[in-house]
Structure formats: C-alpha cells, structure tokens
Design an enzyme around this catalytic site. Structure first.
Site, PDB file in Angstrom:
ATOM      1  N   LYS A 221       0.814  -1.221   0.000  1.00 45.12           N
ATOM      2  CA  LYS A 221       0.000   0.000   0.000  1.00 45.12           C
ATOM      3  C   LYS A 221       0.844   1.266   0.000  1.00 45.12           C
ATOM      4  CE  LYS A 221      -4.323  -1.984   1.433  1.00 45.12           C
ATOM      5  NZ  LYS A 221      -5.443  -2.042   2.379  1.00 45.12           N
ATOM      6  N   ARG A 256      -3.651 -10.384   4.816  1.00 42.50           N
ATOM      7  CA  ARG A 256      -4.059 -10.472   3.409  1.00 42.50           C
ATOM      8  C   ARG A 256      -2.956  -9.839   2.563  1.00 42.50           C
ATOM      9  NH1 ARG A 256      -6.704  -7.264  -0.360  1.00 42.50           N
ATOM     10  NH2 ARG A 256      -8.120  -8.384  -1.786  1.00 42.50           N
TER      11      ARG A 256
END
Length: 276
Positions: A221, A256
């Site tokens: 991210k 995840r």
C-alpha cells in the site's frame, strides 16, 4: 472446512490476494484468464497461503464501482476453476460488497466472505453469512472507493475505527452470524491519512483484545511506498512483511497479502517469538 482450518490452526493465516480485475492498483490485468488465475493461486498455496481471496472489483482509491454482472463475469469462472483445482473445502473467499455476487460465488464454491463495506452496501450479506454459517470479514472504510482519499479526517482514528467495527459486529450478531465467524479489518488505506494508518498499526493490540479475530491488509500500500521511497508497488514485499511481523506480535490472526512467501515466513517467525 473453512472454519475448521481457522479454529485448528494456532499460527496466523495467510490470505493470498487474487485480483481478477483490469485496474487493481498493484496487479490489475495479470490474472484475468482463469488458467493464469488458477496457476497463481496454486503457487500461492505452495508458498503457504491458507485462503485465496478472489476479487472482481478494484477498491483502490479513485476506483469506480463495477456492476453485478461484470463482477460475476470476472469471478465465477475463476472460482469454479479454483474449486476444481484446490483440495476439497480449501478456503476460497470472495472480496465483494455486492450480496448477489457473494451469493452466486457461494454456489460456485466460495466459503468465506470479505466485505470492505462491512455489509453496509448490501445488508443481505449478513443474512447470507448467517444462512451458510460462513466466516465474514467486516472492514472499516470511510466513504466509497472513488472518494475515500479526498481529505479523510478523524478526531481519534483508533477510537472511531474500533468502535465502528464493534458496532458492525453487533449488527452481524443480530442478523444471526455466529460470533466465531466474525472477523474485523481496520481497513488500512481505506479513507485513511498516512498518520492514521500508522496509528492504527501501532494500536493493533487494542483491536485484537476484542472478542473477534482481526484481519490486516497492508500489502504493497501507498503508505509503505511513502516510508520506503519506492515507486513500484511490487517492490514492497519486504516492507509488507515488516508490518506482518509486527501485526502478528500484536495478535493479528490473518494477513491479506500479494507476496505470500515473504509474509508466510514473517508471520511464522513472529509467531514463534510471540509464543516463546
């Protein structure tokens, strides 16, 4: 078997990301073909993935919504092929906020539900999880994907996010979802500023102390790009693994990720230290 794997495993679970979209932020367009998707899923399983999470709609900042039919055309062939290729009962998750996509995905072989809207977009998601006794991931998101990064603000991000998740868990319980099937996700990067993401990560132990397992998604991210000064998201596997190790020490049970091997190792080492 989906819930049995979770209940029987003491070590953290790795959820491998399988995006079958043209525009996901890191791997869009790579696995649209069912054969490529299955091959990638099998590779992730061989590297230690415990769950495969299939998504047919990009939820990156700025992404527009994808309608039901389009999502179904993307995910159902892949889920059906995965159900044939993976061992019977192996956990396959559908990453969607659309209850109809989730319902038809369950028929195709899905046995986990992952809803980034915490079932606010489609309240029927709660009924579906309850009816089939499926694990349900409820995530915090401020706003919609298209607008969530347009100047998000919190007075106290941890208090607000954690209280929201507890409220959504209560709604799930009221709808008949079993308490041991509810999973909470703080939604790193979903309507969060750089400092909000760091505050949430620094206080994961507080969320993990609540009576529900926690799933964390930090994989590749943007806040990691900002810390590491790396432009290419696919170069952030090691940075993601650092957050995985810290999260596991805080009590996070599921991570995840795109890069399964690095994060499997990070989770296992952190868990060994945590358990010593």
């Amino acid at each position: 078997m989906a819930e049995e794997i979770y209940q029987q495993r003491d070590t953290p679970l790795i959820m491998g990301i399988l995006n079958v979209t043209p525009d996901s932020f890191s791997d869009g367009g790579q696995f649209n073909d069912p054969k490529k998707a299955v091959a990638h899923a099998l590779e992730m399983v061989s590297q230690g993935a415990d769950i495969i999470d299939v998504g047919g709609e990009s939820t990156r900042p700025g992404a527009e919504a994808v309608d039901t039919d389009e999502q179904l055309s993307r995910v159902i062939p892949v889920i059906s092929a995965l159900r044939e290729a993976l061992p019977e009962g192996f956990p396959i998750s559908i990453d969607t906020t659309d209850a109809e996509v989730a319902r038809l995905s369950v028929i195709a072989g899905v046995n986990w539900l992952n809803d980034i809207s915490a079932a606010e977009d489609s309240p029927e998601m709660l009924t579906l999880a309850a009816r089939h006794d499926l694990p349900l991931v409820l995530m915090h998101r401020k706003g919609k994907s298209a607008t969530m990064q347009n100047d998000p603000y919190y007075d106290d991000v941890c208090t607000e996010v954690f209280a929201y998740l507890e409220g959504r868990a209560e709604q799930a319980l009221n709808a008949g979802v079993a308490a041991d099937k509810i999973v909470l996700d703080p939604g790193i990067g979903f309507g969060k500023r750089f400092e909000d993401n760091l505050q949430l990560l620094a206080n994961m132990a507080e969320l993990c102390a609540k009576p529900y397992p926690v799933l964390l998604g930090t994989s590749r991210k943007r806040f990691l790009s900002m810390i590491c000064q790396v432009d290419q998201s696919n170069q952030l596997g090691v940075a993601t693994a650092a957050t995985t190790a810290l999260a596991v020490r805080s009590g996070v049970r599921i991570v995840r990720v795109h890069d399964v091997l690095e994060n499997r190792q990070a989770a296992d080492v952190a868990w060994a230290i945590h358990s010593a």
